[in-house]
Design a protein around this motif. Sequence first.
Motif, PDB file in Angstrom:
ATOM      1  N   GLU A  69       1.004  -1.172   0.031  1.00 17.41           N
ATOM      2  CA  GLU A  69      -0.109  -0.002  -0.016  1.00 17.41           C
ATOM      3  C   GLU A  69       0.880   1.290  -0.016  1.00 17.41           C
ATOM      4  O   GLU A  69       0.319   2.243  -0.686  1.00 17.41           O
ATOM      5  CB  GLU A  69      -0.995   0.034   1.170  1.00 17.41           C
ATOM      6  CG  GLU A  69      -2.188  -1.037   1.094  1.00 17.41           C
ATOM      7  CD  GLU A  69      -3.159  -0.680  -0.091  1.00 17.41           C
ATOM      8  OE1 GLU A  69      -3.783   0.685   0.131  1.00 17.41           O
ATOM      9  OE2 GLU A  69      -3.052  -1.020  -1.247  1.00 17.41           O
ATOM     10  N   GLN A  70       1.887   1.194   0.641  1.00 19.68           N
ATOM     11  CA  GLN A  70       2.743   2.359   0.818  1.00 19.68           C
ATOM     12  C   GLN A  70       3.666   2.612  -0.521  1.00 19.68           C
ATOM     13  O   GLN A  70       4.233   3.661  -0.661  1.00 19.68           O
ATOM     14  CB  GLN A  70       3.740   2.306   1.947  1.00 19.68           C
ATOM     15  CG  GLN A  70       3.061   2.259   3.389  1.00 19.68           C
ATOM     16  CD  GLN A  70       2.530   0.790   3.865  1.00 19.68           C
ATOM     17  OE1 GLN A  70       2.522  -0.117   3.029  1.00 19.68           O
ATOM     18  NE2 GLN A  70       2.258   0.710   5.129  1.00 19.68           N
ATOM     19  N   SER A  71       3.739   1.721  -1.418  1.00 22.45           N
ATOM     20  CA  SER A  71       4.550   1.666  -2.502  1.00 22.45           C
ATOM     21  C   SER A  71       3.728   1.759  -4.046  1.00 22.45           C
ATOM     22  O   SER A  71       4.233   1.577  -4.674  1.00 22.45           O
ATOM     23  CB  SER A  71       5.419   0.492  -2.594  1.00 22.45           C
ATOM     24  OG  SER A  71       6.154   0.208  -1.502  1.00 22.45           O
ATOM     25  N   GLY A  72       2.315   2.120  -3.607  1.00 24.16           N
ATOM     26  CA  GLY A  72       1.814   2.524  -4.917  1.00 24.16           C
ATOM     27  C   GLY A  72       0.400   1.637  -5.233  1.00 24.16           C
ATOM     28  O   GLY A  72      -0.306   1.683  -6.057  1.00 24.16           O
ATOM     29  N   GLY A  73       0.402   0.631  -4.326  1.00 27.26           N
ATOM     30  CA  GLY A  73      -0.921  -0.339  -4.385  1.00 27.26           C
ATOM     31  C   GLY A  73      -1.031  -1.123  -5.403  1.00 27.26           C
ATOM     32  O   GLY A  73      -0.232  -1.287  -6.384  1.00 27.26           O
ATOM     33  N   ALA A  74      -2.316  -1.441  -5.728  1.00 30.87           N
ATOM     34  CA  ALA A  74      -2.730  -2.129  -6.900  1.00 30.87           C
ATOM     35  C   ALA A  74      -2.566  -1.396  -8.204  1.00 30.87           C
ATOM     36  O   ALA A  74      -2.218  -1.970  -9.259  1.00 30.87           O
ATOM     37  CB  ALA A  74      -4.117  -2.652  -6.879  1.00 30.87           C
ATOM     38  N   ALA A  75      -2.614   0.010  -8.398  1.00 33.34           N
ATOM     39  CA  ALA A  75      -2.408   0.757  -9.218  1.00 33.34           C
ATOM     40  C   ALA A  75      -0.939   0.545  -9.909  1.00 33.34           C
ATOM     41  O   ALA A  75      -0.573   0.410 -11.090  1.00 33.34           O
ATOM     42  CB  ALA A  75      -2.754   2.098  -9.076  1.00 33.34           C
ATOM     43  N   VAL A 102      -2.318  -4.612   3.221  1.00 34.95           N
ATOM     44  CA  VAL A 102      -3.294  -5.589   2.438  1.00 34.95           C
ATOM     45  C   VAL A 102      -4.405  -5.976   3.580  1.00 34.95           C
ATOM     46  O   VAL A 102      -3.999  -6.447   4.559  1.00 34.95           O
ATOM     47  CB  VAL A 102      -2.731  -6.780   1.662  1.00 34.95           C
ATOM     48  CG1 VAL A 102      -3.876  -7.295   0.906  1.00 34.95           C
ATOM     49  CG2 VAL A 102      -1.622  -6.202   0.609  1.00 34.95           C
ATOM     50  N   THR A 103      -5.710  -5.879   3.246  1.00 31.97           N
ATOM     51  CA  THR A 103      -6.887  -6.111   3.923  1.00 31.97           C
ATOM     52  C   THR A 103      -7.593  -6.936   3.332  1.00 31.97           C
ATOM     53  O   THR A 103      -7.706  -7.130   2.035  1.00 31.97           O
ATOM     54  CB  THR A 103      -7.493  -4.872   4.623  1.00 31.97           C
ATOM     55  OG1 THR A 103      -7.934  -4.050   3.608  1.00 31.97           O
ATOM     56  CG2 THR A 103      -6.459  -4.060   5.362  1.00 31.97           C
ATOM     57  N   ASN A 115      -1.178  -9.963 -13.022  1.00 29.93           N
ATOM     58  CA  ASN A 115       0.174 -10.403 -12.566  1.00 29.93           C
ATOM     59  C   ASN A 115       0.102 -10.584 -10.873  1.00 29.93           C
ATOM     60  O   ASN A 115       1.472 -10.526 -10.438  1.00 29.93           O
ATOM     61  CB  ASN A 115       1.200  -9.460 -12.859  1.00 29.93           C
ATOM     62  CG  ASN A 115       0.842  -8.087 -12.332  1.00 29.93           C
ATOM     63  OD1 ASN A 115      -0.362  -7.910 -11.860  1.00 29.93           O
ATOM     64  ND2 ASN A 115       1.535  -6.937 -12.728  1.00 29.93           N
ATOM     65  N   VAL A 116      -1.097 -10.780 -10.258  1.00 28.91           N
ATOM     66  CA  VAL A 116      -1.025 -11.028  -8.709  1.00 28.91           C
ATOM     67  C   VAL A 116      -1.412 -12.553  -8.568  1.00 28.91           C
ATOM     68  O   VAL A 116      -2.609 -12.792  -9.011  1.00 28.91           O
ATOM     69  CB  VAL A 116      -1.933 -10.162  -8.099  1.00 28.91           C
ATOM     70  CG1 VAL A 116      -2.084 -10.570  -6.832  1.00 28.91           C
ATOM     71  CG2 VAL A 116      -1.042  -8.574  -8.053  1.00 28.91           C
ATOM     72  N   GLY A 117      -0.737 -13.294  -7.898  1.00 28.10           N
ATOM     73  CA  GLY A 117      -1.206 -14.668  -7.827  1.00 28.10           C
ATOM     74  C   GLY A 117      -1.872 -14.759  -6.389  1.00 28.10           C
ATOM     75  O   GLY A 117      -2.739 -15.461  -6.197  1.00 28.10           O
ATOM     76  N   CYS A 118      -1.549 -14.286  -5.431  1.00 26.69           N
ATOM     77  CA  CYS A 118      -1.947 -14.291  -4.264  1.00 26.69           C
ATOM     78  C   CYS A 118      -1.341 -12.865  -3.341  1.00 26.69           C
ATOM     79  O   CYS A 118      -0.778 -12.153  -3.896  1.00 26.69           O
ATOM     80  CB  CYS A 118      -1.593 -15.551  -3.430  1.00 26.69           C
ATOM     81  SG  CYS A 118       0.047 -15.400  -2.893  1.00 26.69           S
ATOM     82  N   VAL A 119      -2.231 -12.711  -1.998  1.00 24.51           N
ATOM     83  CA  VAL A 119      -1.899 -11.442  -1.364  1.00 24.51           C
ATOM     84  C   VAL A 119      -1.369 -12.290   0.024  1.00 24.51           C
ATOM     85  O   VAL A 119      -1.639 -13.256   0.354  1.00 24.51           O
ATOM     86  CB  VAL A 119      -3.029 -10.701  -0.950  1.00 24.51           C
ATOM     87  CG1 VAL A 119      -3.374 -10.122  -2.492  1.00 24.51           C
ATOM     88  CG2 VAL A 119      -4.176 -11.215  -0.523  1.00 24.51           C
ATOM     89  N   GLY A 120      -0.557 -11.508   0.731  1.00 26.84           N
ATOM     90  CA  GLY A 120      -0.221 -11.640   2.034  1.00 26.84           C
ATOM     91  C   GLY A 120      -0.753 -10.768   2.960  1.00 26.84           C
ATOM     92  O   GLY A 120      -0.909  -9.505   2.951  1.00 26.84           O
TER      93      GLY A 120
END
Length: 204
Positions: free
Chosen positions: A130-136, A156-157, A169-174
Motif C-alpha cells: 500500500e505504501q509503494s503504490g498499491g494495486a495501481a 493488504v486487508t 500479475n498477482v497470484g495471491c496476497v499476504g
Amino acid sequence: MSVLDLSPVIPVVVLDDPDRAVPLARALLAGGVGVLELTLRTPTALESLRRIAAEVPDVHLGAGTCVRPADVHAAVGAGARFVVSPGTTPSLVAAARDAGVPLLPGVATVSEALQALEMGVSELKFFPAEQSGGAAFLAALRSPLPGLRFCPTGGVTAANAPDYLALGNVGCVGGSWLTPDDAVRAGDFDRVRDLAAAAAGLRG
C-alpha cells in the motif's frame, strides 16, 4: 505448484508462544487455507516452525522476515518449505537455491524488480504494497514486465485484497488479518478458522 497458487491469501503470522503454533495452523487448515508464512520476528519462531512442521504436515509452511542467508538455512532446518524476505539480495537468492526451497523476495520499485529478474527470480513479494503504490502500481507493471508475478503484502486487508487479486500479475496476497493478535492470545481459534474460510473464498 507455485507458492503463489496455493491460496488467495498467505497468512502472515507473528507468534510469541510456540504452544499456539499447532492449534493456529490447524485452524487455518480447517478454514481452507493450507499455507502460512511464520515470520522470524520473535525468539521462539524457529520452535514454532518445528512444531507446525512436525504436527501439521499438511500445511505448506513458510518462514518470513528472512534477512540473512543464515535465516534461510535455520528456517529450512526447522521445516520451512519456502522462505520470504522483505527485500532481494544476491546472497539471499543463493541461500534459498542452496537450501533447495523457493524464495519470495521483496521488491518495491521497477529497478528492484528488474534486478530480481536478472537473478532469475520471477515470483516476488511486493512490499510494502500500500505504501509503494498499491494495486495501481502493479497494474502498471504488467505490460512492461509480463514475466513477473507478485504477492502484495503490507497494508493488504480483506477490504482491498480483491483489488489486488483482480490483477493478472498477482497470484495471491499476504495478510495478517487472518490471525489477529487478540484472537491468538485468547486461543480463539474458531475465529481464525472463520477468517481463513472467508479468505479462502476471496477472488478478484
